[in-house]
Design a protein around this motif. Structure first.
Motif, PDB file in Angstrom:
ATOM      1  N   GLU A 163      -7.459   2.738  -0.925  1.00 57.82           N
ATOM      2  CA  GLU A 163      -6.004   2.658  -0.846  1.00 57.82           C
ATOM      3  C   GLU A 163      -5.401   2.329  -2.200  1.00 57.82           C
ATOM      4  O   GLU A 163      -5.987   1.585  -2.984  1.00 57.82           O
ATOM      5  CB  GLU A 163      -5.584   1.579   0.151  1.00 57.82           C
ATOM      6  CG  GLU A 163      -5.979   1.868   1.572  1.00 57.82           C
ATOM      7  CD  GLU A 163      -5.628   0.722   2.499  1.00 57.82           C
ATOM      8  OE1 GLU A 163      -5.280   1.009   3.645  1.00 57.82           O
ATOM      9  OE2 GLU A 163      -5.705  -0.447   2.081  1.00 57.82           O
ATOM     10  N   LEU A 164      -4.243   2.885  -2.461  1.00 58.25           N
ATOM     11  CA  LEU A 164      -3.504   2.609  -3.687  1.00 58.25           C
ATOM     12  C   LEU A 164      -2.566   1.440  -3.412  1.00 58.25           C
ATOM     13  O   LEU A 164      -1.761   1.486  -2.485  1.00 58.25           O
ATOM     14  CB  LEU A 164      -2.717   3.844  -4.118  1.00 58.25           C
ATOM     15  CG  LEU A 164      -1.985   3.764  -5.439  1.00 58.25           C
ATOM     16  CD1 LEU A 164      -2.945   3.441  -6.585  1.00 58.25           C
ATOM     17  CD2 LEU A 164      -1.283   5.075  -5.729  1.00 58.25           C
ATOM     18  N   ILE A 165      -2.700   0.379  -4.211  1.00 57.13           N
ATOM     19  CA  ILE A 165      -1.927  -0.843  -4.027  1.00 57.13           C
ATOM     20  C   ILE A 165      -1.027  -1.041  -5.244  1.00 57.13           C
ATOM     21  O   ILE A 165      -1.502  -0.996  -6.383  1.00 57.13           O
ATOM     22  CB  ILE A 165      -2.845  -2.080  -3.891  1.00 57.13           C
ATOM     23  CG1 ILE A 165      -3.922  -1.861  -2.814  1.00 57.13           C
ATOM     24  CG2 ILE A 165      -2.028  -3.336  -3.631  1.00 57.13           C
ATOM     25  CD1 ILE A 165      -3.395  -1.705  -1.421  1.00 57.13           C
ATOM     26  N   ARG A 224       0.852  -1.181   0.000  1.00 59.14           N
ATOM     27  CA  ARG A 224       0.000   0.000   0.000  1.00 59.14           C
ATOM     28  C   ARG A 224       0.892   1.237   0.000  1.00 59.14           C
ATOM     29  O   ARG A 224       1.868   1.307   0.743  1.00 59.14           O
ATOM     30  CB  ARG A 224      -0.886   0.008   1.242  1.00 59.14           C
ATOM     31  CG  ARG A 224      -1.803   1.211   1.324  1.00 59.14           C
ATOM     32  CD  ARG A 224      -2.609   1.208   2.602  1.00 59.14           C
ATOM     33  NE  ARG A 224      -1.780   1.419   3.780  1.00 59.14           N
ATOM     34  CZ  ARG A 224      -1.406   2.606   4.237  1.00 59.14           C
ATOM     35  NH1 ARG A 224      -1.755   3.709   3.611  1.00 59.14           N
ATOM     36  NH2 ARG A 224      -0.665   2.709   5.322  1.00 59.14           N
ATOM     37  N   ILE A 225       0.564   2.195  -0.860  1.00 61.09           N
ATOM     38  CA  ILE A 225       1.282   3.470  -0.868  1.00 61.09           C
ATOM     39  C   ILE A 225       0.254   4.588  -0.860  1.00 61.09           C
ATOM     40  O   ILE A 225      -0.920   4.380  -1.173  1.00 61.09           O
ATOM     41  CB  ILE A 225       2.230   3.617  -2.079  1.00 61.09           C
ATOM     42  CG1 ILE A 225       1.453   3.611  -3.403  1.00 61.09           C
ATOM     43  CG2 ILE A 225       3.293   2.532  -2.080  1.00 61.09           C
ATOM     44  CD1 ILE A 225       2.316   3.965  -4.607  1.00 61.09           C
ATOM     45  N   GLU A 226       0.690   5.768  -0.470  1.00 56.08           N
ATOM     46  CA  GLU A 226      -0.218   6.905  -0.512  1.00 56.08           C
ATOM     47  C   GLU A 226       0.547   8.176  -0.839  1.00 56.08           C
ATOM     48  O   GLU A 226       1.725   8.308  -0.522  1.00 56.08           O
ATOM     49  CB  GLU A 226      -0.980   7.063   0.798  1.00 56.08           C
ATOM     50  CG  GLU A 226      -0.141   7.254   2.015  1.00 56.08           C
ATOM     51  CD  GLU A 226      -0.967   7.290   3.282  1.00 56.08           C
ATOM     52  OE1 GLU A 226      -1.081   8.390   3.859  1.00 56.08           O
ATOM     53  OE2 GLU A 226      -1.484   6.238   3.683  1.00 56.08           O
ATOM     54  N   PHE A 234       4.993  -5.303 -13.032  1.00 49.64           N
ATOM     55  CA  PHE A 234       4.510  -4.312 -12.074  1.00 49.64           C
ATOM     56  C   PHE A 234       3.068  -3.956 -12.398  1.00 49.64           C
ATOM     57  O   PHE A 234       2.683  -3.861 -13.560  1.00 49.64           O
ATOM     58  CB  PHE A 234       5.371  -3.046 -12.139  1.00 49.64           C
ATOM     59  CG  PHE A 234       4.820  -1.911 -11.312  1.00 49.64           C
ATOM     60  CD1 PHE A 234       4.934  -1.926  -9.944  1.00 49.64           C
ATOM     61  CD2 PHE A 234       4.172  -0.857 -11.918  1.00 49.64           C
ATOM     62  CE1 PHE A 234       4.411  -0.889  -9.177  1.00 49.64           C
ATOM     63  CE2 PHE A 234       3.651   0.187 -11.170  1.00 49.64           C
ATOM     64  CZ  PHE A 234       3.772   0.164  -9.801  1.00 49.64           C
ATOM     65  N   SER A 235       2.280  -3.746 -11.360  1.00 53.78           N
ATOM     66  CA  SER A 235       0.902  -3.313 -11.558  1.00 53.78           C
ATOM     67  C   SER A 235       0.472  -2.445 -10.383  1.00 53.78           C
ATOM     68  O   SER A 235       1.149  -2.378  -9.357  1.00 53.78           O
ATOM     69  CB  SER A 235      -0.011  -4.529 -11.675  1.00 53.78           C
ATOM     70  OG  SER A 235       0.054  -5.296 -10.490  1.00 53.78           O
ATOM     71  N   PHE A 236      -0.654  -1.776 -10.548  1.00 50.08           N
ATOM     72  CA  PHE A 236      -1.203  -0.967  -9.463  1.00 50.08           C
ATOM     73  C   PHE A 236      -2.713  -0.898  -9.619  1.00 50.08           C
ATOM     74  O   PHE A 236      -3.253  -1.113 -10.699  1.00 50.08           O
ATOM     75  CB  PHE A 236      -0.589   0.438  -9.457  1.00 50.08           C
ATOM     76  CG  PHE A 236      -1.011   1.283 -10.628  1.00 50.08           C
ATOM     77  CD1 PHE A 236      -2.028   2.200 -10.502  1.00 50.08           C
ATOM     78  CD2 PHE A 236      -0.383   1.155 -11.858  1.00 50.08           C
ATOM     79  CE1 PHE A 236      -2.421   2.982 -11.589  1.00 50.08           C
ATOM     80  CE2 PHE A 236      -0.753   1.932 -12.943  1.00 50.08           C
ATOM     81  CZ  PHE A 236      -1.781   2.843 -12.807  1.00 50.08           C
ATOM     82  N   ASP A 237      -3.373  -0.621  -8.517  1.00 51.09           N
ATOM     83  CA  ASP A 237      -4.826  -0.497  -8.520  1.00 51.09           C
ATOM     84  C   ASP A 237      -5.249   0.233  -7.254  1.00 51.09           C
ATOM     85  O   ASP A 237      -4.479   0.326  -6.298  1.00 51.09           O
ATOM     86  CB  ASP A 237      -5.482  -1.878  -8.577  1.00 51.09           C
ATOM     87  CG  ASP A 237      -6.910  -1.846  -9.097  1.00 51.09           C
ATOM     88  OD1 ASP A 237      -7.422  -0.744  -9.394  1.00 51.09           O
ATOM     89  OD2 ASP A 237      -7.512  -2.910  -9.204  1.00 51.09           O
ATOM     90  N   THR A 238      -6.466   0.720  -7.261  1.00 50.98           N
ATOM     91  CA  THR A 238      -7.048   1.328  -6.080  1.00 50.98           C
ATOM     92  C   THR A 238      -8.059   0.353  -5.502  1.00 50.98           C
ATOM     93  O   THR A 238      -8.926  -0.143  -6.226  1.00 50.98           O
ATOM     94  CB  THR A 238      -7.737   2.659  -6.429  1.00 50.98           C
ATOM     95  OG1 THR A 238      -6.769   3.537  -7.016  1.00 50.98           O
ATOM     96  CG2 THR A 238      -8.329   3.316  -5.206  1.00 50.98           C
ATOM     97  N   ASN A 239      -7.940   0.090  -4.221  1.00 55.60           N
ATOM     98  CA  ASN A 239      -8.898  -0.783  -3.549  1.00 55.60           C
ATOM     99  C   ASN A 239     -10.241  -0.064  -3.525  1.00 55.60           C
ATOM    100  O   ASN A 239     -10.342   1.020  -2.953  1.00 55.60           O
ATOM    101  CB  ASN A 239      -8.412  -1.083  -2.133  1.00 55.60           C
ATOM    102  CG  ASN A 239      -9.331  -2.010  -1.384  1.00 55.60           C
ATOM    103  OD1 ASN A 239     -10.550  -1.849  -1.386  1.00 55.60           O
ATOM    104  ND2 ASN A 239      -8.743  -2.983  -0.724  1.00 55.60           N
ATOM    105  N   PRO A 240     -11.282  -0.638  -4.138  1.00 59.13           N
ATOM    106  CA  PRO A 240     -12.557   0.062  -4.229  1.00 59.13           C
ATOM    107  C   PRO A 240     -13.247   0.262  -2.877  1.00 59.13           C
ATOM    108  O   PRO A 240     -14.014   1.198  -2.703  1.00 59.13           O
ATOM    109  CB  PRO A 240     -13.402  -0.823  -5.150  1.00 59.13           C
ATOM    110  CG  PRO A 240     -12.747  -2.151  -5.126  1.00 59.13           C
ATOM    111  CD  PRO A 240     -11.309  -1.927  -4.803  1.00 59.13           C
TER     112      PRO A 240
END
Length: 72
Positions: free
Chosen positions: A49-51, A13-15, A39-45
């Motif tokens: 949180e940005l993962i 998790r990053i912010e 590498f990938s990223f997504d926002t937890n709905p």
């Protein structure tokens, strides 16, 4: 937005510091994801949180350091 890749073995998790920074962070992460297939990223709905996801802690640490050095 990208989704965490099925081959992601590790997620973190990053912010961003501010809402304005968050918009820029998403653009930068999209650029990284375009050049690093593991590498990938997504926002937890649910939480917002940005993962980020990758295949190793070393890879994710490198990306975090890159974000810090290039984008503050």
């Amino acid at each position: 937005m990208a989704t965490c890749a099925p081959n992601a073995l590790l997620e973190m998790r990053i912010e961003a510091r501010t809402r304005h920074d968050a918009e820029g962070l998403l653009r930068v992460l999209a650029g990284i994801a375009a050049t690093e297939p593991a590498f990938s990223f997504d926002t937890n709905p649910e939480s917002g949180e940005l993962i980020i996801g990758g295949v190793s802690e070393l890879q994710l640490d490198g990306i975090i350091e890159r974000l810090k050095s290039e984008h503050g």
